[in-house]
Design an enzyme around this catalytic site. Structure first.
Site, PDB file in Angstrom:
ATOM      1  N   ASN A   1      -1.952 -11.132   8.133  1.00  0.00           N
ATOM      2  CA  ASN A   1      -2.861 -10.071   8.575  1.00  0.00           C
ATOM      3  C   ASN A   1      -4.284 -10.457   7.790  1.00  0.00           C
ATOM      4  O   ASN A   1      -4.190 -10.647   6.734  1.00  0.00           O
ATOM      5  CB  ASN A   1      -2.503  -8.743   7.911  1.00  0.00           C
ATOM      6  CG  ASN A   1      -3.529  -7.568   7.793  1.00  0.00           C
ATOM      7  OD1 ASN A   1      -3.438  -7.122   8.963  1.00  0.00           O
ATOM      8  ND2 ASN A   1      -4.185  -7.135   6.988  1.00  0.00           N
ATOM      9  N   GLU A   2      -5.359 -10.369   8.835  1.00  0.00           N
ATOM     10  CA  GLU A   2      -6.593 -10.646   8.221  1.00  0.00           C
ATOM     11  C   GLU A   2      -6.884 -11.694   7.349  1.00  0.00           C
ATOM     12  O   GLU A   2      -7.327 -11.422   6.108  1.00  0.00           O
ATOM     13  CB  GLU A   2      -7.073  -9.182   7.612  1.00  0.00           C
ATOM     14  CG  GLU A   2      -7.262  -8.211   8.672  1.00  0.00           C
ATOM     15  CD  GLU A   2      -7.763  -6.814   7.691  1.00  0.00           C
ATOM     16  OE1 GLU A   2      -8.029  -5.960   8.820  1.00  0.00           O
ATOM     17  OE2 GLU A   2      -7.838  -6.794   6.687  1.00  0.00           O
TER      18      GLU A   2
ATOM     19  N   GLU B   1      -5.512   1.819  -1.407  1.00  0.00           N
ATOM     20  CA  GLU B   1      -6.655   1.138  -0.626  1.00  0.00           C
ATOM     21  C   GLU B   1      -7.160   0.002  -1.679  1.00  0.00           C
ATOM     22  O   GLU B   1      -8.406  -0.159  -1.690  1.00  0.00           O
ATOM     23  CB  GLU B   1      -7.804   2.058  -0.131  1.00  0.00           C
ATOM     24  CG  GLU B   1      -8.709   1.497   0.705  1.00  0.00           C
ATOM     25  CD  GLU B   1      -8.226   0.957   1.742  1.00  0.00           C
ATOM     26  OE1 GLU B   1      -8.716  -0.369   2.056  1.00  0.00           O
ATOM     27  OE2 GLU B   1      -7.005   0.989   2.631  1.00  0.00           O
ATOM     28  N   TRP B   2      -6.355  -0.839  -1.840  1.00  0.00           N
ATOM     29  CA  TRP B   2      -6.804  -2.390  -2.667  1.00  0.00           C
ATOM     30  C   TRP B   2      -7.508  -1.825  -3.727  1.00  0.00           C
ATOM     31  O   TRP B   2      -7.411  -1.300  -4.697  1.00  0.00           O
ATOM     32  CB  TRP B   2      -7.454  -3.085  -1.382  1.00  0.00           C
ATOM     33  CG  TRP B   2      -6.350  -3.227  -0.348  1.00  0.00           C
ATOM     34  CD1 TRP B   2      -6.583  -2.821   0.887  1.00  0.00           C
ATOM     35  CD2 TRP B   2      -5.032  -3.898  -0.263  1.00  0.00           C
ATOM     36  NE1 TRP B   2      -5.405  -3.232   1.736  1.00  0.00           N
ATOM     37  CE2 TRP B   2      -4.554  -3.816   0.984  1.00  0.00           C
ATOM     38  CE3 TRP B   2      -4.152  -4.207  -1.485  1.00  0.00           C
ATOM     39  CZ2 TRP B   2      -3.268  -4.270   1.296  1.00  0.00           C
ATOM     40  CZ3 TRP B   2      -3.010  -5.058  -1.200  1.00  0.00           C
ATOM     41  CH2 TRP B   2      -2.616  -4.817   0.270  1.00  0.00           C
TER      42      TRP B   2
ATOM     43  N   GLN C   1       0.854  -1.253   0.076  1.00  0.00           N
ATOM     44  CA  GLN C   1      -0.065   0.029  -0.177  1.00  0.00           C
ATOM     45  C   GLN C   1       0.793   1.386   0.016  1.00  0.00           C
ATOM     46  O   GLN C   1       0.319   2.315  -0.377  1.00  0.00           O
ATOM     47  CB  GLN C   1      -0.814  -0.111   1.035  1.00  0.00           C
ATOM     48  CG  GLN C   1      -2.056  -1.093   1.077  1.00  0.00           C
ATOM     49  CD  GLN C   1      -2.933  -0.854   2.219  1.00  0.00           C
ATOM     50  OE1 GLN C   1      -2.772  -1.829   3.280  1.00  0.00           O
ATOM     51  NE2 GLN C   1      -3.911  -0.456   2.145  1.00  0.00           N
TER      52      GLN C   1
ATOM     53  N   GLU D   1      -5.248  -2.517  14.173  1.00  0.00           N
ATOM     54  CA  GLU D   1      -5.730  -1.537  13.023  1.00  0.00           C
ATOM     55  C   GLU D   1      -6.935  -0.822  13.578  1.00  0.00           C
ATOM     56  O   GLU D   1      -8.074  -1.698  14.087  1.00  0.00           O
ATOM     57  CB  GLU D   1      -5.975  -2.069  11.745  1.00  0.00           C
ATOM     58  CG  GLU D   1      -4.736  -2.598  10.864  1.00  0.00           C
ATOM     59  CD  GLU D   1      -5.139  -3.022   9.501  1.00  0.00           C
ATOM     60  OE1 GLU D   1      -6.162  -2.523   8.984  1.00  0.00           O
ATOM     61  OE2 GLU D   1      -4.308  -3.868   8.918  1.00  0.00           O
TER      62      GLU D   1
END
Length: 435
Positions: free
Chosen positions: A160-161, A397-398, A16, A344
Site C-alpha cells: 500500500n502506497e 490516522e498515523w 489503524q 481508497e
C-alpha cells in the site's frame, strides 16, 4: 451510471483499527516504535487499542454487510502472523482465518493487502527497507500467506502506497521509521518495489487470485504558466505519481528524479527492473487531493495552496476532476495498464455525534463528486472495476493520531461505540438501488 458488476467496498488497515498490539504473539512493528517516540504522534496517541477491531470484527462486519457493501479491503499485520525467525505465528493466523470465515458467511469479498506500513521492528533493526534482504523477507511472507489462504482471497495487494513508506518514512520523517535522508528514500523505494515484484511471483505460485499493487496519486497543477512553474509541476508529478508507476509499467524510473535528487541513486542490480515490472492483474489507485506548486530553487517545487477553495479537515483541496484526469493520463501513458480499482478515496472531517446522528454533509458531497469523476473517466475508456471508500470507520490516522476522522462510521474511542454517519446511510441507500 455503474455496471452491475462494478464492485463497491470499504477499506481499512491493520495497524489503524485492530489494536491488540501485545496479544496472541504479535511482535512490535515500526509504528509501535514511532508512536512510543515523544513528539512523533499527535497527543502521544498509539495503536495499542485503536478501534479494538481484533475483538470486535464480527460486529464491524455485520455493519459492513448491513450497509450493503460487496467487498472489504483489509491488511494482514506482518508482525502478527510471523515471528522473528520467519515462522508462522498460529494464533495470529487464526485471527485472519476467523475474519475470512465471517466475511464468507456474509458473502463479502475479501481483498487483502500484505503491507500497509507495519514492518516488523526486528527487520527495521537490520536496516528495514534500506536493506535489500527485506525485499526477500517480504517475498517469503507473501509466499507463506498465499499458501495459508489460497482460494480464500479475492485479490492480493502487495504494497500500500510505497511512496508514503519511502518518502514520508525515509526522507521527511513524518512516518515510521522517521528518517530524513532523500538518498534513503530512493534506496527504500527500490527495495519496496523489488519486494513487490518478488511477491508477485510467490503469490502466483500458490494462488489463482488476481495480484496488484496500490499506489497513491494526487493531481498537480502549476501555480502559473511560467516556464519555471510548469517545470515545477512536471517534477512534482514525477515525484508524487510516476516514481512508483513508471517502474511498474515502463521498467524504469522517471528521468525527473535525477533533477530532483542528483546525488540519490537507486541501488539497481541486473534483472531488478524486470522483476519490478512483472505483469499485474490490476492496479489500485488511492486519490484524495490536488497540489498546486511553484518553482523552488532548493527542492525543485513547493506547494502554493490556492485561497478560497474547499478543503477537508486534513487541509487537502477537494478536486474530483484530478482523479478523472489522472486515470485518463495513466491509460494513455501505460499501454500495459491493467484494470483499475479505486482502493481508497474519502475525506476527514471533524465529525461529532449529536442526538445520535453524525451530519457529515461535506463527505456526502465529496463522495458523490468523486463517483461522477470516475464515471467520466470510464466514459473515456478507462477500465475501472471497483471502488473502496476510505474508511469503514474512524481510526488511528498515523502521525495525526485520533484527531482526523475518515470513517463513514463514527467511533467513540473511549467507549468503542460505533455510530453510522449520514454518509454511511446515504451509501446504503445508493447501494440498495443497484440491487
Amino acid at each position: 451510471m455503474w455496471r452491475k458488476d462494478f464492485l463497491f467496498g470499504a477499506a481499512t488497515a491493520s495497524f489503524q483499527i485492530e489494536g491488540a498490539s501485545k496479544v496472541d504473539g504479535r511482535l512490535p512493528c515500526i509504528w509501535d516504535t514511532y508512536c512510543a517516540t515523544p513528539g512523533r504522534v499527535a497527543n502521544g496517541d498509539t495503536g495499542e487499542v485503536a478501534c479494538d477491531h481484533y475483538h470486535r470484527y464480527a460486529s464491524d462486519f455485520a455493519t459492513l454487510s448491513n450497509l450493503g457493501f460487496g467487498a472489504y479491503r483489509f491488511s494482514i499485520a506482518w508482525p502478527r502472523v510471523m515471528d522473528e525467525h520467519g515462522h508462522i505465528n498460529p494464533r495470529g493466523v487464526d485471527f485472519y482465518r476467523r475474519l475470512l470465515d465471517t466475511l464468507d458467511e456474509l458473502r463479502i469479498q475479501p481483498y487483502a493487502t500484505l503491507y500497509h506500513w507495519d514492518l516488523p521492528q526486528h527487520l527495521q533493526d537490520r536496516g528495514g527497507w534500506l536493506n535489500r534482504d527485506t525485499a526477500y523477507r517480504f517475498a517469503d511472507y507473501a509466499d507463506r500467506m498465499s499458501r495459508l489462504f489460497a482460494g480464500r482471497i479475492r485479490g492480493w495487494m502487495t504494497l500500500n502506497e510505497p511512496y508514503c513508506s519511502a518518502y514520508l518514512g525515509y526522507a521527511e520523517g513524518r512516518h515510521a521509521p522517521g528518517l530524513t535522508n532523500t538518498s534513503y528514500a530512493v534506496e527504500a523505494m527500490h527495495h519496496l518495489l523489488l519486494g513487490h515484484g518478488l511477491a508477485v511471483s510467490a503469490l502466483r505460485a500458490n494462488d489463482r487470485a488476481p495480484v496488484g499493487l496500490v499506489a497513491n496519486v494526487n493531481a498537480v497543477t502549476p501555480a502559473s504558466n511560467s516556464a519555471a512553474d510548469l517545470n515545477a509541476a512536471r517534477l512534482a508529478h514525477a515525484n508524487g505519481n510516476l516514481w512508483v508507476l513508471d517502474p511498474l509499467f515502463k521498467g524504469e524510473y522517471p528521468v525527473e528524479l535525477e533533477q530532483l535528487w542528483p546525488q540519490a541513486k537507486a541501488p539497481i542490480r541486473v534483472g531488478d527492473m524486470d522483476i519490478i515490472r512483472a505483469p499485474m492483474d490490476f492496479v489500485g489507485i488511492n486519490y484524495y487531493f490536488r497540489q498546486v506548486v511553484e518553482a523552488d530553487a532548493q527542492r525543485g517545487f513547493k506547494e502554493k495552496p490556492l485561497p478560497n477553495v474547499e478543503r477537508t479537515q486534513m487541509g487537502w483541496e477537494v478536486y474530483p476532476d484530478g482523479l478523472r484526469d489522472l486515470l485518463v493520463e495513466f491509460k494513455n501513458r501505460y499501454p500495459e495498464l491493467p484494470p483499475i480499482y479505486i482502493t481508497e478515496n474519502g475525506m476527514a472531517s471533524d465529525d461529532r455525534v449529536t442526538e445520535g446522528r453524525v451530519r457529515d454533509e461535506q463527505r456526502m458531497r465529496y463522495l458523490g463528486r468523486h463517483f461522477a469523476a470516475i464515471d467520466e473517466a470510464m466514459k473515456q475508456g478507462v477500465d475501472v472495476r471497483g471502488y473502496f471508500v476510505w474508511s469503514l470507520m474512524d481510526n488511528f490516522e498515523w502521525a495525526y493520531g485520533y484527531e482526523k476522522r475518515f470513517g463513514i462510521v463514527h467511533v467513540d474511542y473511549g467507549t468503542q461505540v460505533r455510530t453510522l454517519k449520514d454518509s454511511a446511510l446515504a451509501l446504503k441507500e445508493f447501494l440498495a438501488q443497484r440491487d
